[in-house]
Design an enzyme around this catalytic site. Structure first.
Site: not given
Ligand code: F6R
Length: 605
Positions: A2, A27, A74, A99-100, A478, A482, A485, A501, A600
């Protein structure tokens, strides 16, 4: 996540609010809205579409007023539907953006229902709006302060009241909120970027602050109503180049900006022994013998990569911790510890909480490695190193990651120097190697056509395995992150030695295996691991340093990277894997810069 923009301006505030929302779009959000006080009424427009649609709707609705609040949402509580989009009203009187997350919203909702308040949305924000109205007795500042005292959780809010024109009240606890003052008016935002063009002076609010913007007057109080003073900072040239230029996506642009971002970050390190002004002095580093690094997602992988550098160069024990887990563990200090919070945004709620947790456990030596100088983590830490990646708009971290790696590498050399495990001439050699990195990165970027050919071969797969060893294992992680996502392909990173294993059972022709293969001491072991895949019909895609001698053959494609760069080689392999994920996602037609469900800056737990 948000985003909040609000303000009292000299003229119509709506263009400032919409421009601010556009700057917060990166974001991630699923709805947005704006409200103003206009002719004695609170008026709003909201949409499930993009900010440009909101702009058209605001124009069509003739929204015009000097006092306003706006938001990108969001979804956390309640699905992305219009009724849940902010600004949220209580009656016609109170308007709130938030926000939150309010943790005690259910209990408060019940109390408010008993008092006769009706809820139009599923949001926790509506609880805040009704609560403020319930406390309102002619002064919105007092009402917000009283209501804030009843809220549990993390939040930043901006509030306006129909009956008090030219007034916005904000409050924060755990979520960022900044006041910006300029010739056009006074503004409030969750991120400096949103108001960088209309404000020159900024005041970063602290937890429990309540700010009253009344015309051009700004006053900050604590929860008890006592005036508090907060340092004002001048604009630090925030208006950076955030245009797309010739690129298709911000992620692509930011991947290609890496040589410059790394060079800029290196340029801030004066000499080979000191890093930046706000860094610990050499003496303060001399007795550090333990490192604890905190981070989430890609920033955690930067920390994990750096563990081997700290052990190798600085001869200290180093551990990387996933902040969201670490914050709930029992911390046992080893003594002489330096705690490093690694974060692009400097606002990630879990990393910030983990940092506060170690501080509460007595760790005083804390360092933030962040890309945002004014962020909460920088303010919370004793020292800070600011990476100079520039604004990163794409949700997927790229240039932030490689600049973090460079900062961590230089720090490992600096600590090694102080502890006597790195000689002056070795330090100088490594700093020269770092200085050569931007060119080596350009060299990797020039392999884009070969990487695009891999993307063609990979884009229809639904699963992929990434393998690496040593300092390249975090790079495999990583690479997998990438890919998953931005392309939504299920991908996992594994240390290649672990293959037998368990994960070897997954290897078939339909499970491509991507390997990061530096010419290091583990190369022969890695070759054996690759043979295990090949002999089971697996398809190998190998990023091999040009001096490994690895050649393409049946079941194995190879892209030759530059020659091995020693411990710096993970940085180069990371760039190639970013490009791979990017081109696979392009072929799959996903929303690369704003992948579904992601944001973001993750400012909620
Ligand atoms: C992945 C990504 C995230 C972030 C994570 C931490 O591409 O961007 O995994 O790395 O959310 O964010 P910061 O670095 O802002 O603390």
């Amino acid at each position: 996540m948000c985003g909040i923009v609000a303000g009292v301006s000299q003229g119509n505030v709506v263009p400032f609010l919409l421009e601010g929302l556009k700057r917060l779009e990166y974001r991630g959000y699923d709805s947005c809205g704006v409200a103003v006080l206009q002719r004695g009424e609170a008026r709003r427009v909201r949409t499930l579409s993009r900010v440009c649609s909101l702009e058209a709707d605001a124009l069509a609705a003739d929204l015009d007023g000097v006092t306003g609040i706006a938001h990108t949402r969001w979804a956390t509580h309640g699905t992305p539907v219009i009724n849940n989009a902010h600004p949220i009203f209580s009656g016609e009187q109170i308007a709130v953006v938030h926000n939150g997350i309010i943790e005690n919203h259910e209990q408060l909702r019940e109390q408010l229902r008993l008092k006769g308040y009706e809820f139009q949305s599923q949001t926790d924000t509506e609880v805040i709006a009704h609560l403020i109205r319930d406390h309102y007795q002619g002064d919105i500042l007092t009402a917000v302060r009283d209501a804030a005292g009843l809220l549990q959780g993390a939040y930043a809010i901006a509030v306006m009241c129909r009956d008090e024109p030219k007034r916005i009240v904000g409050a924060r606890q755990g979520s960022p909120l900044v006041v910006g003052i300029g010739d056009d008016g006074a503004f409030l935002a969750s991120d400096t970027t949103a108001i960088a063009d209309c404000a020159e002076r900024f005041v970063y609010l602290e937890d429990n602050d309540v700010v009253d913007i009344h015309g051009t007057d700004i006053a900050i109080q604590d929860r008890e109503g006592r005036t508090v003073s907060r340092r004002e900072v001048k604009s630090r040239g925030h208006a950076q180049d955030t245009g797309l230029g010739a690129y298709r996506h911000y992620m692509q642009k930011e991947i290609f900006e890496q040589p410059v971002a790394v060079a800029r970050t290196l340029a801030t390190m004066s000499g080979d022994e000191s890093l930046q002004a706000a860094m610990p002095s050499p003496e303060e580093l001399a007795d550090v013998s333990n490192l604890v690094m905190l981070g989430c997602g890609t920033s955690y992988y930067a920390a994990l990569t750096a563990c081997s550098w700290f052990e190798h160069f600085a001869n200290v024990t180093a551990r990387a911790e996933i902040a969201s887990e670490f914050r709930y563990r029992d911390y046992v200090s080893q003594g002489n510890t330096l705690v490093i919070a690694v974060s692009q945004s400097g606002e990630t709620a879990d990393t910030l909480a983990a940092l506060r947790y170690v501080q509460s456990m007595g760790e005083a030596r804390t360092l933030a490695i962040c890309n945002v100088a004014a962020s909460a983590m920088v303010r919370q830490s004793r020292w800070a190193f600011i990476t100079e990646a520039g604004v990163e708009v794409g949700v997927a971290s790229t240039k932030a990651f490689t600049t973090q790696l460079v900062a961590l590498f230089a720090l490992a050399i600096a600590i090694g120097r102080q502890r006597g495990s790195v000689s002056q001439s070795e330090a100088a050699t490594w700093m020269r190697q770092l200085a050569a990195l931007p060119d080596a990165m350009r060299n990797v970027l020039a392999r884009e056509p070969e990487i695009m050919a891999w993307a063609e071969a990979l884009h229809q797969t639904e699963h992929a395995l990434f393998l690496g060893r040593g300092a390249h294992f975090p790079i495999a992680l990583e690479g997998a992150l990438k890919l998953k996502e931005i392309s939504y392909i299920h991908a996992e990173g594994y240390p290649a030695g672990e293959l037998k294993h368990g994960p070897l059972a997954l290897v078939t022709e339909s499970m491509p295996v991507i390997v990061t293969a530096p010419n290091d001491a583990l190369l022969q072991k890695l070759k054996s691991n690759m043979e295990e895949v090949r002999s089971r019909g697996g398809r190998l895609f190998v990023l091999a340093d040009s001096d490994t001698g690895l050649m393409a053959g049946p079941g194995m494609r190879v892209i030759h990277m530059p020659a091995w760069r020693g411990p710096l080689s993970p940085v180069l392999h990371a760039v190639a894997l970013q490009l791979l994920a990017y081109h696979v996602a392009c072929l799959r037609g996903t929303d690369i810069d704003k992948p579904r469900n992601l944001a973001k800056s993750v400012t909620v737990e």
